[in-house]
Structures are given as C-alpha cells and as structure tokens.
Design an enzyme around this catalytic site. Sequence first.
Site, PDB file in Angstrom:
ATOM      1  N   ALA A 177      37.576  45.348  38.527  1.00  0.00           N
ATOM      2  CA  ALA A 177      38.969  44.801  38.528  1.00  0.00           C
ATOM      3  C   ALA A 177      39.358  45.202  39.823  1.00  0.00           C
ATOM      4  O   ALA A 177      40.113  44.321  40.678  1.00  0.00           O
ATOM      5  CB  ALA A 177      39.593  45.515  37.645  1.00  0.00           C
ATOM      6  N   ASP A 178      38.957  46.192  40.513  1.00  0.00           N
ATOM      7  CA  ASP A 178      39.497  46.835  41.826  1.00  0.00           C
ATOM      8  C   ASP A 178      38.758  45.773  42.984  1.00  0.00           C
ATOM      9  O   ASP A 178      39.519  45.216  43.734  1.00  0.00           O
ATOM     10  CB  ASP A 178      38.875  48.068  42.189  1.00  0.00           C
ATOM     11  CG  ASP A 178      39.808  49.114  41.850  1.00  0.00           C
ATOM     12  OD1 ASP A 178      41.014  48.999  41.689  1.00  0.00           O
ATOM     13  OD2 ASP A 178      39.141  50.128  41.407  1.00  0.00           O
ATOM     14  N   LEU A 179      37.260  45.496  42.683  1.00  0.00           N
ATOM     15  CA  LEU A 179      36.748  44.781  43.658  1.00  0.00           C
ATOM     16  C   LEU A 179      37.565  43.136  43.685  1.00  0.00           C
ATOM     17  O   LEU A 179      37.702  42.650  44.851  1.00  0.00           O
ATOM     18  CB  LEU A 179      35.345  44.530  43.354  1.00  0.00           C
ATOM     19  CG  LEU A 179      34.536  45.945  43.526  1.00  0.00           C
ATOM     20  CD1 LEU A 179      33.105  45.797  42.890  1.00  0.00           C
ATOM     21  CD2 LEU A 179      34.741  46.262  44.951  1.00  0.00           C
ATOM     22  N   GLY A 182      40.735  43.144  45.447  1.00  0.00           N
ATOM     23  CA  GLY A 182      40.649  43.025  46.953  1.00  0.00           C
ATOM     24  C   GLY A 182      40.101  41.671  47.463  1.00  0.00           C
ATOM     25  O   GLY A 182      40.571  41.183  48.252  1.00  0.00           O
TER      26      GLY A 182
END
Length: 415
Positions: A177-179, A182
């Site tokens: 989810a972070d990646l 980004g």
Amino acid sequence: MNALDGIRILDLSRVLAGPWCTQNLADLGADVIKIERPGAGDDTRTWGPPFLPEADGSDSQDSAYYLGTNRNKRSLTCDLAKPEGQALIRELARHCDVFVENFKVGDMARYGLDWPSIQAVNPRIVYCSVTGFGQTGPYRERAGYDYAIQGMGGLMSVTGERDDRGGGPQKVGVAVADLFTGMYATVAILAALRHAERTGEGQHVDMALLDCQVAMLANLGAGYLVGQRLPGRMGNAHQTVVPYQVFQVKPPPGSAPGAHDHMILAVGNDGQYAKFCQVAGREDLARDPRFVQNAGRVVHRRELIPELEKVFLTRTKHEWLTALEAAKVPCGSINTLKEVFEDEHVRSRGMVDTWRHPLREQLHLVASPMKLGATPVRHDHAPPRLGEHTDALLAELLGYDAARIAQLRQQEVVQ
C-alpha cells in the site's frame, strides 16, 4: 542528461510512501532535498538491523531500510517545530518546483507550511500530500499505516490460504500500500508538473494510502462491483484463471527425507493449457469437455487440480521448468532473495547498483527498474548521511555564508 534535470523537490516525507515517490523522481534526475529532523532524521534510519557499521564496528544511523528508499537525494536537517525552521522551509520552497509531505492532516497548517502557505510564496509549485486517508472524509485525521490499510482496503480479505485449508487473512510480504501510493504519487506529480509548465499554475495533489489500496483491487474490485460477489482467499491460486498456482514437485536427487520443492504454473489461455497437458502426458485432460475452456476449468477446479497435483509429483522442478519453457508454457521457480540476486538474468539487467558511501567503499543496493534509452536514470548520490548536505544546500540555494549557517546551528534550527 536526465529526464527531470532542472526540477527541484523539497521532500518533507519520511518512512516509505513519500520517500519511494521522491526516490523515483530523484532517479529520473530531479534534485531532491530531503528535510530531516536534527539528531534523528527519517524514522527508518532506526528500522534495523541490519545497519551499515561505523568505522568502530558500531551500528550507524543508516539502516538497510533507509538505504533502500533514499538514493540520489541530498539531506538537509531542519527543526520544523521552531519558527526559524518554518521560515527556512518557506524560503527553500521559493526555489523548488515540488513540495512533498506526509504529515498528519493539519500538522502542516500549524507550522505555516500547508498548501495555501506554500502556494503564497511560490504559485507554480506542485504540493503533494501523502496521508493514510486523504485530506477529506471522515477518516482524514486518522494515522494510516500500510498494515492497517491492507486490511481496510480489502487486500487481506483476498490474500492467504483458503479457509477450508485452515487459512486466514494474510498481509503481503512487503508494504505494497505504501509502495503503490508512492508510485501513484510519482505519476500524479509528473502530471501536475506538466500542467504547471503549460499554465504557470501549481496545484495540490492529495494522495491517500486507502484510495490507492482500493484502486489496487483491480480486477477483483471490478468483479465485485459488476457481479456483487465476494471473492474469497485462494492461497497461491488465481480467482478466475485455472491452472494458475503453485504445485509441489518431486524433490531433486539427494534431498533429505521429507523434503519438498515447489514451482509455479501460470497458464494464461486455452492454447497454453493444451500445450501443458501435452508436456505432462495428460492429453486426456485437454480433451475433457469440462476443462477445454478456462471458464469450465474455473467451475471444475476441484476436479482438475487434484489430477494436476499428482502429475507434478512425477518430475523435479528442473525437469518441469525445462520442458515447459521449451513448450512456451508460462512457469517459474520460487526463489529466495539469494537466488534472485544471483540469477543470471537479474544480473544482466543491472538490478543491483554499487555506490560509494562514506561508510563503505562498495555499497550494493537494488537498482531502479526504469530503463530509459535517451535519458537514463542517474547514479549520483548514495543515500545521504543525516544532514550531509546542509551547509552546501544553504549556501547554494539561499546564499547563506558560514556565519549565518553557524547561527542557525547555534539556535538548533539545523544540525
């Protein structure tokens, strides 16, 4: 020349989603100024072990986690809690094209560094906020972490072994989810920069982990909205393609008793399925009317898969991969990270970079996957030490002399 030469980014983000975005932009040639807290820096500097060792063998402030997300950036320390630090950021923003932050909703306004405040000093700037839930909506003030977002956004409901095999919800092994936030933020910033080039007008980009996770549901999200059917967890199998999963194979000669080995079969169409059956010596499964087409194989999965499980146990992984690759049937091994980085194809594609770092003559890190023919990604700065470029940046961008920088250091605005 790099694609983003001349673009300067003021990066107030930390941890993963924001730094992943700005690392992409830095690789493409943007000058990324990483703003870090004096004395502590990015949270991920302490997320270890492993850490790079100092000369005396002790752990440095540079964890492997931090090193993996901050190449090609320059580090400047600044205490945002001090009015002088806030003024310094506004002054730097005048010289930048992009401002990236991932503070909780409302924090930047308290510092006088929110979108309206930065827009007032630089109307052309692209201001990107990365949060768990976005700038609007009932959850906007919640802290958002990848693990929770994977759950809230539906990913864990479709990830993990089937319930009838003792399974339960499972997160993905990396913080997807972070990646993906980004990555989406990278695309959005590039689009906003194009708009600023044409019009001279900056804008606010509002990126939320939950939004990106919902978007990442892709075909499963579309399938639910179209058919109103909840997909279940399928383990290593595919929801709508069969056979497309992991199979246990015969262990290689010399294996310890009870050893297991596995491989992936990823049949994508009916022609590939027929070729697989020929390689497997089970042409009868290709002729069976239940299995000729993928839709039938999905419906009759429980009848087909046990037959395939038995046939896979008759050969080793090497034997299967050799035969299936020759027949152009998609398949693959399940590699450890050691095997990944020793793979001849991964090595030939240059997916490991070597950097000169103050603590290590040769620092090996995962490389950018972006292969641009005319404007290749750059290889200029190893992930910076905390505050490594503070003096140089203040002199270069703001014209501060040694006395002015010393005053800021005495005031503990910079380190």
